[in-house]
Motif scaffolding. Structure first.
Motif, short mmCIF file in Angstrom:
data_model
loop_
_atom_site.label_atom_id
_atom_site.label_comp_id
_atom_site.label_asym_id
_atom_site.label_seq_id
_atom_site.Cartn_x
_atom_site.Cartn_y
_atom_site.Cartn_z
N MET A 31 43.70 44.34 36.68
CA MET A 31 44.02 43.04 36.08
C MET A 31 44.97 42.25 36.97
N GLY A 32 45.95 42.90 37.57
CA GLY A 32 46.88 42.20 38.45
C GLY A 32 46.18 41.58 39.64
N ARG A 33 45.27 42.31 40.23
CA ARG A 33 44.52 41.77 41.38
C ARG A 33 43.63 40.61 40.94
N ALA A 34 43.01 40.75 39.77
CA ALA A 34 42.15 39.68 39.26
C ALA A 34 42.99 38.42 38.99
N ARG A 35 44.17 38.59 38.43
CA ARG A 35 45.04 37.43 38.16
C ARG A 35 45.46 36.75 39.46
N GLN A 36 45.80 37.54 40.47
CA GLN A 36 46.17 36.96 41.77
C GLN A 36 45.01 36.16 42.34
N ALA A 37 43.82 36.73 42.28
CA ALA A 37 42.64 36.04 42.80
C ALA A 37 42.37 34.77 42.01
N GLU A 38 42.55 34.81 40.69
CA GLU A 38 42.32 33.63 39.86
C GLU A 38 43.28 32.50 40.23
N LEU A 39 44.53 32.83 40.47
CA LEU A 39 45.51 31.80 40.85
C LEU A 39 45.08 31.10 42.15
N ILE A 40 44.62 31.88 43.10
CA ILE A 40 44.17 31.31 44.36
C ILE A 40 42.91 30.46 44.14
N ALA A 41 41.96 30.99 43.38
CA ALA A 41 40.70 30.26 43.12
C ALA A 41 40.99 28.92 42.46
N ARG A 42 41.90 28.92 41.48
CA ARG A 42 42.25 27.67 40.82
C ARG A 42 42.98 26.73 41.77
N ASP A 43 43.82 27.30 42.63
CA ASP A 43 44.57 26.49 43.60
C ASP A 43 43.64 25.79 44.59
N ILE A 44 42.60 26.50 45.03
CA ILE A 44 41.69 25.90 46.01
C ILE A 44 40.49 25.22 45.35
N GLY A 45 40.41 25.32 44.02
CA GLY A 45 39.34 24.62 43.29
C GLY A 45 37.97 25.24 43.42
N ASP A 46 37.90 26.55 43.58
CA ASP A 46 36.62 27.25 43.74
C ASP A 46 36.10 27.67 42.36
N ARG A 47 35.34 26.78 41.71
CA ARG A 47 34.87 27.03 40.35
C ARG A 47 33.94 28.24 40.23
N PRO A 48 32.99 28.45 41.15
CA PRO A 48 32.17 29.67 41.04
C PRO A 48 33.03 30.94 41.09
N ALA A 49 34.04 30.94 41.95
CA ALA A 49 34.93 32.11 42.03
C ALA A 49 35.74 32.26 40.76
N ILE A 50 36.18 31.15 40.18
CA ILE A 50 36.94 31.22 38.93
C ILE A 50 36.08 31.87 37.85
N ALA A 51 34.82 31.48 37.75
CA ALA A 51 33.92 32.07 36.76
C ALA A 51 33.75 33.56 37.01
N ARG A 52 33.56 33.93 38.26
CA ARG A 52 33.39 35.35 38.62
C ARG A 52 34.64 36.15 38.25
N ILE A 53 35.80 35.59 38.53
CA ILE A 53 37.06 36.29 38.23
C ILE A 53 37.27 36.38 36.72
N LEU A 54 36.98 35.31 36.00
CA LEU A 54 37.10 35.35 34.54
C LEU A 54 36.18 36.40 33.94
#
Length: 186
Positions: A31-54
């Motif tokens: 979960m910690g790694r997923a949260r870190q990745a989500e923060l980056i995905a949201r920061d760079i605006g990568d919506r497909p990655a945000i969906a994958r991480i969610l």
């Protein structure tokens, strides 16, 4: 390495893969790694990655027993996947959200998610998700006492599993179909 180089996308993708590996290894750090990745995905605006991480976060929460939070994350993943035109991601998110609702005891909402997922999985030619959705539908219909609908779902899953030579899925589907026949006294 990616962090030192300032490559946020590379860092995000690495964190997603680490989180996925930890999820499959049942690691509490996933979960910690997923949260870190989500923060980056949201920061760079990568919506497909945000969906994958969610979707990953939802699966981790589902595994941990937090079914309400899992369902919410998976519903959000579904909406984002739909918005970016990712039918396969949307179908997988809906299937997993259906499983979360089933575990919460909200069987009608589980079926609604599975019914939305099925045509998307078929359109995306995603055999694994199609089989999972059909099998899960059969389980929920059986729980609801809708034996005819359960039988239909299991038989469709069985035909698809045979057509794709999916031995692993075939075993689970046959077990569910056998349980239904036993319950019906066949």
């Amino acid at each position: 390495v990616y962090r030192r180089l300032g490559n946020r996308r590379g860092e995000m993708n690495t964190l997603i893969e680490i989180g996925s590996t930890m999820y499959y290894a049942l690691s509490p750090e996933a979960m910690g790694r997923a949260r870190q990745a989500e923060l980056i995905a949201r920061d760079i605006g990568d919506r497909p990655a945000i969906a994958r991480i969610l979707r990953l976060r939802g699966n981790i929460m589902l595994q941990a027993g937090d079914v309400l939070a899992a369902a919410e994350a998976l519903e959000e993943a579904s909406a984002i996947s739909r918005a970016v035109g990712n039918q396969k991601g949307e179908a997988r998110s809906l299937q997993n959200a259906g499983s979360a609702y089933r575990r919460r005891g909200d069987l009608e909402k589980a079926i609604a998610n599975y019914e939305r997922a099925l045509p998307l999985a078929r359109a995306a030619n995603d055999h694994a998700t199609t089989l999972g959705v059909l099998n899960n539908m059969g389980v929920v219909y059986k729980m609801l006492g809708a034996h005819d609908r359960a039988m239909t779902a299991f038989e469709l899953a069985l035909a698809d599993a045979r057509a794709t030579n999916d031995e692993r899925s075939l075993q689970g589907i046959l077990a569910n179909l056998g349980n239904l026949h036993r319950e019906l006294g066949d």
